[in-house]
Design an enzyme around this catalytic site. Sequence first.
Site, PDB file in Angstrom:
ATOM      1  N   VAL A  33       0.837  -1.204   0.000  1.00  0.00           N
ATOM      2  CA  VAL A  33       0.000   0.000   0.000  1.00  0.00           C
ATOM      3  C   VAL A  33       0.871   1.252   0.000  1.00  0.00           C
ATOM      4  O   VAL A  33       0.611   2.210  -0.725  1.00  0.00           O
ATOM      5  CB  VAL A  33      -0.957   0.003   1.216  1.00  0.00           C
ATOM      6  CG1 VAL A  33      -1.719   1.327   1.290  1.00  0.00           C
ATOM      7  CG2 VAL A  33      -1.927  -1.164   1.127  1.00  0.00           C
ATOM      8  N   PRO A  53      11.519   0.443   8.938  1.00  0.00           N
ATOM      9  CA  PRO A  53      12.731  -0.378   9.030  1.00  0.00           C
ATOM     10  C   PRO A  53      13.045  -0.999   7.671  1.00  0.00           C
ATOM     11  O   PRO A  53      12.130  -1.371   6.922  1.00  0.00           O
ATOM     12  CB  PRO A  53      12.353  -1.452  10.058  1.00  0.00           C
ATOM     13  CG  PRO A  53      11.292  -0.804  10.895  1.00  0.00           C
ATOM     14  CD  PRO A  53      10.508   0.047   9.936  1.00  0.00           C
ATOM     15  N   LYS A  54      14.309  -1.099   7.342  1.00  0.00           N
ATOM     16  CA  LYS A  54      14.714  -1.634   6.040  1.00  0.00           C
ATOM     17  C   LYS A  54      14.119  -3.011   5.783  1.00  0.00           C
ATOM     18  O   LYS A  54      13.764  -3.352   4.643  1.00  0.00           O
ATOM     19  CB  LYS A  54      16.243  -1.699   5.965  1.00  0.00           C
ATOM     20  CG  LYS A  54      16.793  -2.085   4.608  1.00  0.00           C
ATOM     21  CD  LYS A  54      18.313  -2.012   4.595  1.00  0.00           C
ATOM     22  CE  LYS A  54      18.864  -2.367   3.203  1.00  0.00           C
ATOM     23  NZ  LYS A  54      20.357  -2.276   3.175  1.00  0.00           N
ATOM     24  N   GLY A  56      11.303  -3.993   6.454  1.00  0.00           N
ATOM     25  CA  GLY A  56       9.887  -3.922   6.138  1.00  0.00           C
ATOM     26  C   GLY A  56       9.581  -3.358   4.758  1.00  0.00           C
ATOM     27  O   GLY A  56       8.414  -3.231   4.390  1.00  0.00           O
ATOM     28  N   ASP A 116      -6.937   2.440   4.985  1.00  0.00           N
ATOM     29  CA  ASP A 116      -7.982   1.520   5.425  1.00  0.00           C
ATOM     30  C   ASP A 116      -8.701   1.952   6.699  1.00  0.00           C
ATOM     31  O   ASP A 116      -9.393   1.150   7.329  1.00  0.00           O
ATOM     32  CB  ASP A 116      -7.419   0.098   5.625  1.00  0.00           C
ATOM     33  CG  ASP A 116      -6.937  -0.512   4.317  1.00  0.00           C
ATOM     34  OD1 ASP A 116      -7.556  -0.208   3.281  1.00  0.00           O
ATOM     35  OD2 ASP A 116      -5.955  -1.269   4.341  1.00  0.00           O
TER      36      ASP A 116
END
Length: 237
Positions: A33, A53-54, A56, A116
């Site tokens: 998203v 964070p990298k 993620g 959302d």
Amino acid sequence: MSHEFPKVQGGGSLIVAWQVKDKHVLVVGGGEVAAGRILHALNADSRVTVVCPKTGLNDEVAFRVAQNQVSHIDRNFEPCDLDGADMVLCAIDDPEASSQVWKLCKERRIPANIADVPPECDFFFGSVHRDGPLQIMVSTNGNGPKLASIIRKKIANTLPSNTGAAIENVGRLRKKLREVAPDANEGPKRMKWMSGVCESWTLEELVEMSERDMDGLLKFYSTTKVPNLREVREDSH
């Protein structure tokens, strides 16, 4: 008398084209998203910072970070990340953390979209069709994003594939017209004449229109006549 005016339909959104060129857009999150939000922001020529964070980051967001298309803060969101932000797009799978971002944005009066969570959004993202300068957005006001995508595709399929090119040519013609008739008092006449061109010329003719055709067409502006493409080319020879 009242029947002469449009009926008010409440429950909608004020759909506008938000100019965020060179504005600082903060994106919280780095998943699918977030990738879509980032692309929208980059397409609008904004400066994007991604805080996540990298580990993620999905492949698309990681690519944009590697290509220096966006700035990256390699950690979870912190309140100080809002410093200097003109807009915040939050797309993380933590409802509590998302609500905290929303509350902080409200305190600082920074417009925000919490993915959302319609009640925590100052604005919604619709389903967008893009063809050069042409942008068409379909919004369901948060009720059915998938349905918006289906409707957008149906609309796009009815348009000629060269619509964007036609619009680009019209834009160049308008710019040339302003150079030919720069006086502010000419505004209504310019608008009426350009409307006549758009209404009487086909999309195919607008796509085919060359710089020479534009210059030939503009010769008719002073007379207010809107000739067709054949007449323009015959006059030019």
